[in-house]
Design a protein around this motif. Sequence first.
Motif, PDB file in Angstrom:
ATOM      1  N   PRO A  50       0.741  -1.155   0.015  1.00  0.00           N
ATOM      2  CA  PRO A  50      -0.028  -0.107  -0.071  1.00  0.00           C
ATOM      3  C   PRO A  50       0.858   1.299  -0.031  1.00  0.00           C
ATOM      4  CG  PRO A  50      -0.620  -1.372   1.727  1.00  0.00           C
ATOM      5  CD  PRO A  50       0.588  -2.223   1.052  1.00  0.00           C
ATOM      6  N   GLU A  51       2.081   1.263   0.345  1.00  0.00           N
ATOM      7  CA  GLU A  51       3.061   2.354   0.509  1.00  0.00           C
ATOM      8  C   GLU A  51       3.481   2.802  -0.982  1.00  0.00           C
ATOM      9  OE1 GLU A  51       5.702  -1.277   1.603  1.00  0.00           O
ATOM     10  OE2 GLU A  51       3.630  -0.589   1.620  1.00  0.00           O
ATOM     11  N   LEU A  52       3.090   1.971  -2.142  1.00  0.00           N
ATOM     12  CA  LEU A  52       3.396   2.582  -3.428  1.00  0.00           C
ATOM     13  C   LEU A  52       2.874   3.625  -3.626  1.00  0.00           C
ATOM     14  CD1 LEU A  52       4.614   1.800  -6.103  1.00  0.00           C
ATOM     15  CD2 LEU A  52       2.628   0.471  -6.719  1.00  0.00           C
ATOM     16  N   ASP A  53       1.717   4.038  -3.226  1.00  0.00           N
ATOM     17  CA  ASP A  53       1.063   5.146  -3.681  1.00  0.00           C
ATOM     18  C   ASP A  53       1.959   6.397  -3.083  1.00  0.00           C
ATOM     19  OD1 ASP A  53      -0.719   3.809  -4.858  1.00  0.00           O
ATOM     20  OD2 ASP A  53      -2.488   4.806  -3.964  1.00  0.00           O
ATOM     21  N   GLN A  54       2.293   6.304  -1.646  1.00  0.00           N
ATOM     22  CA  GLN A  54       3.351   7.317  -1.245  1.00  0.00           C
ATOM     23  C   GLN A  54       4.462   7.544  -1.997  1.00  0.00           C
ATOM     24  OE1 GLN A  54       3.796   6.183   3.161  1.00  0.00           O
ATOM     25  NE2 GLN A  54       1.459   5.688   3.344  1.00  0.00           N
ATOM     26  N   HIS A  55       5.080   6.232  -2.473  1.00  0.00           N
ATOM     27  CA  HIS A  55       6.200   6.451  -3.210  1.00  0.00           C
ATOM     28  C   HIS A  55       6.193   7.209  -4.198  1.00  0.00           C
ATOM     29  CE1 HIS A  55       7.990   2.452  -1.130  1.00  0.00           C
ATOM     30  NE2 HIS A  55       7.847   3.546  -0.161  1.00  0.00           N
ATOM     31  N   ILE A  56       4.980   6.970  -5.113  1.00  0.00           N
ATOM     32  CA  ILE A  56       4.799   7.628  -6.396  1.00  0.00           C
ATOM     33  C   ILE A  56       4.407   9.091  -6.135  1.00  0.00           C
ATOM     34  CG2 ILE A  56       3.191   7.875  -8.277  1.00  0.00           C
ATOM     35  CD1 ILE A  56       2.707   4.735  -7.954  1.00  0.00           C
ATOM     36  N   ALA A  57       3.811   9.372  -4.952  1.00  0.00           N
ATOM     37  CA  ALA A  57       3.534  10.899  -4.584  1.00  0.00           C
ATOM     38  C   ALA A  57       4.703  11.765  -4.441  1.00  0.00           C
ATOM     39  CB  ALA A  57       2.629  10.808  -3.119  1.00  0.00           C
ATOM     40  N   ILE A  58       5.867  11.284  -4.180  1.00  0.00           N
ATOM     41  CA  ILE A  58       7.107  12.064  -3.755  1.00  0.00           C
ATOM     42  C   ILE A  58       8.113  11.812  -4.878  1.00  0.00           C
ATOM     43  CG2 ILE A  58       6.924  11.915  -1.345  1.00  0.00           C
ATOM     44  CD1 ILE A  58       9.117   9.903  -1.390  1.00  0.00           C
ATOM     45  N   LEU A 111      -3.909   3.333 -15.968  1.00  0.00           N
ATOM     46  CA  LEU A 111      -2.888   3.301 -15.038  1.00  0.00           C
ATOM     47  C   LEU A 111      -2.133   4.531 -15.103  1.00  0.00           C
ATOM     48  CD1 LEU A 111       0.111   0.586 -15.332  1.00  0.00           C
ATOM     49  CD2 LEU A 111       0.551   3.006 -14.762  1.00  0.00           C
ATOM     50  N   LEU A 112      -2.154   5.214 -16.301  1.00  0.00           N
ATOM     51  CA  LEU A 112      -1.525   6.818 -16.284  1.00  0.00           C
ATOM     52  C   LEU A 112      -2.274   7.479 -15.552  1.00  0.00           C
ATOM     53  CD1 LEU A 112      -0.365   6.904 -19.802  1.00  0.00           C
ATOM     54  CD2 LEU A 112       1.249   6.601 -17.917  1.00  0.00           C
ATOM     55  N   SER A 113      -3.629   7.454 -15.592  1.00  0.00           N
ATOM     56  CA  SER A 113      -4.491   8.194 -14.732  1.00  0.00           C
ATOM     57  C   SER A 113      -4.493   8.215 -13.629  1.00  0.00           C
ATOM     58  CB  SER A 113      -6.014   8.149 -15.287  1.00  0.00           C
ATOM     59  OG  SER A 113      -6.498   8.146 -16.546  1.00  0.00           O
ATOM     60  N   ASP A 114      -4.180   6.945 -12.898  1.00  0.00           N
ATOM     61  CA  ASP A 114      -4.026   6.733 -11.416  1.00  0.00           C
ATOM     62  C   ASP A 114      -2.434   7.224 -11.046  1.00  0.00           C
ATOM     63  OD1 ASP A 114      -6.497   5.250 -11.219  1.00  0.00           O
ATOM     64  OD2 ASP A 114      -5.401   3.356 -11.504  1.00  0.00           O
ATOM     65  N   VAL A 115      -1.790   7.259 -11.911  1.00  0.00           N
ATOM     66  CA  VAL A 115      -0.362   7.692 -11.584  1.00  0.00           C
ATOM     67  C   VAL A 115      -0.337   9.269 -11.273  1.00  0.00           C
ATOM     68  CG1 VAL A 115       2.046   8.279 -12.162  1.00  0.00           C
ATOM     69  CG2 VAL A 115       1.084   5.848 -12.367  1.00  0.00           C
ATOM     70  N   ARG A 116      -1.035   9.943 -12.308  1.00  0.00           N
ATOM     71  CA  ARG A 116      -1.305  11.375 -12.476  1.00  0.00           C
ATOM     72  C   ARG A 116      -2.040  11.881 -11.347  1.00  0.00           C
ATOM     73  NH1 ARG A 116      -1.061  10.802 -18.591  1.00  0.00           N
ATOM     74  NH2 ARG A 116       1.370  11.538 -19.038  1.00  0.00           N
ATOM     75  N   ARG A 117      -3.178  11.107 -10.840  1.00  0.00           N
ATOM     76  CA  ARG A 117      -3.839  11.570  -9.660  1.00  0.00           C
ATOM     77  C   ARG A 117      -3.269  11.429  -8.438  1.00  0.00           C
ATOM     78  NH1 ARG A 117      -5.902   8.463  -6.266  1.00  0.00           N
ATOM     79  NH2 ARG A 117      -5.777   6.588  -7.561  1.00  0.00           N
ATOM     80  N   ILE A 118      -2.235  10.413  -8.449  1.00  0.00           N
ATOM     81  CA  ILE A 118      -1.485  10.332  -6.925  1.00  0.00           C
ATOM     82  C   ILE A 118      -0.315  11.391  -7.020  1.00  0.00           C
ATOM     83  CG2 ILE A 118      -0.017   8.750  -5.733  1.00  0.00           C
ATOM     84  CD1 ILE A 118      -1.318   6.614  -7.263  1.00  0.00           C
ATOM     85  N   ASN A 119       0.139  11.661  -8.084  1.00  0.00           N
ATOM     86  CA  ASN A 119       1.248  12.674  -8.281  1.00  0.00           C
ATOM     87  C   ASN A 119       0.864  13.577  -9.635  1.00  0.00           C
ATOM     88  OD1 ASN A 119       3.337  14.028  -8.554  1.00  0.00           O
ATOM     89  ND2 ASN A 119       4.908  12.841  -7.652  1.00  0.00           N
ATOM     90  N   PRO A 120       0.251  14.743  -9.570  1.00  0.00           N
ATOM     91  CA  PRO A 120      -0.290  15.380 -10.516  1.00  0.00           C
ATOM     92  C   PRO A 120       0.984  16.510 -10.945  1.00  0.00           C
ATOM     93  CG  PRO A 120      -1.114  16.457  -8.437  1.00  0.00           C
ATOM     94  CD  PRO A 120      -0.651  14.845  -8.088  1.00  0.00           C
TER      95      PRO A 120
END
Length: 356
Positions: free
Chosen positions: A144-152, A172-181
């Motif tokens: 679950p910490e993957l989202d935190q890693h992507i965010a920084i 997938l790209l939409s998810d990544v850009r939502r996590i880290n715009p």
Amino acid sequence: MGKKRRPQSIPVVVVAGFLGAGKTTLLNHLLRNNGGTRVGVIVNDFGSVNIDSMMVAGQVDSVMALSNGCMCCAVDVSDMDEMLNRLAHRTAGIDVIVVEASGLAEPRNMVRLVLGSENPYIAYGGLVMMVDGAEFQSCRERHPELDQHIAIADLVVVNKTDRIGEDEHNSLLSDVRRINPRAAVTSTVRGRVDPGLLFDRAPRREPQPGDQLTFEELLADADDACAEGGSHVHEMYQSVTFTSKSPMHPRRLISLLEKQPAGIYRIKGYVYFGVEGRRQKYLLQVVGDHIAFHPQRLPAGEVPRTELVAIGTDLDPESIVELLDACAESEGEAVGANEMMGVHRYTLAETAPVHP
């Protein structure tokens, strides 16, 4: 021939991602396609890293010398600063350092190690987060910490996109850009990220008639031909150039740098300020949210001007130029010394460092 000029600072790029994301594949790709740039590599241990044996020339202590002039060292996290000191030393001749974090390493801690280094000859070069496109959702469930890693992250590399369909890729790209715009995002296969996105490469030498390809050039060509359909690696990033003869307004420029357009990974170049009638020149280096100004001497007779290059993915060149142009001083506008407070906050050194 004169001595090769050393860069003001050596960027340290941290590559992170969970096991199987493609970090080692990316590392090998960078080594094969360095274009003459000498890469220093720091990994947790050689046993877990499959650097192509054909590229290894020998081993000295904990440092491996690679046939293309690059170097690779195995370290524990506690030894990171020691290895940074060794690779950043003038005798190593390294242009960029890539740190491959363990698949279980916490990226935030790796970034802190680089930022906390007391070595004055290195600079933070960004956090690159590798994501396995084929296992993205299952990896998020396991970690679950993957989202935190992507965010920084400053750059997110979505790897193995040949294993997923177009709809899944877009989702997938939409998810990544939502996590880290904010971050630059690029999709690839086999870790094939253009090195020019991560660091400045040495100017490529034009081949001469009758030249024999070097071992490195043969490796690079073979690697390029691995792409689907045998096509060569194309540039997977954009660069936007901005120039202005008018001095920049420091407060407006800082405001823009602190809230950059999405997709920008790096900004580099020279900035000209005019404060209370005095001309001031700075070298600007930006990676993600990390901003650094370095005061420069303005030689007598030099016509001051701002020259910047923004590098990233999915950029809107016209919008970026307009935003930067809006940071220039208007005719007759007066800029006081207090307007430079933001610049001073991000100023790291009064003079360019000289390597030991």
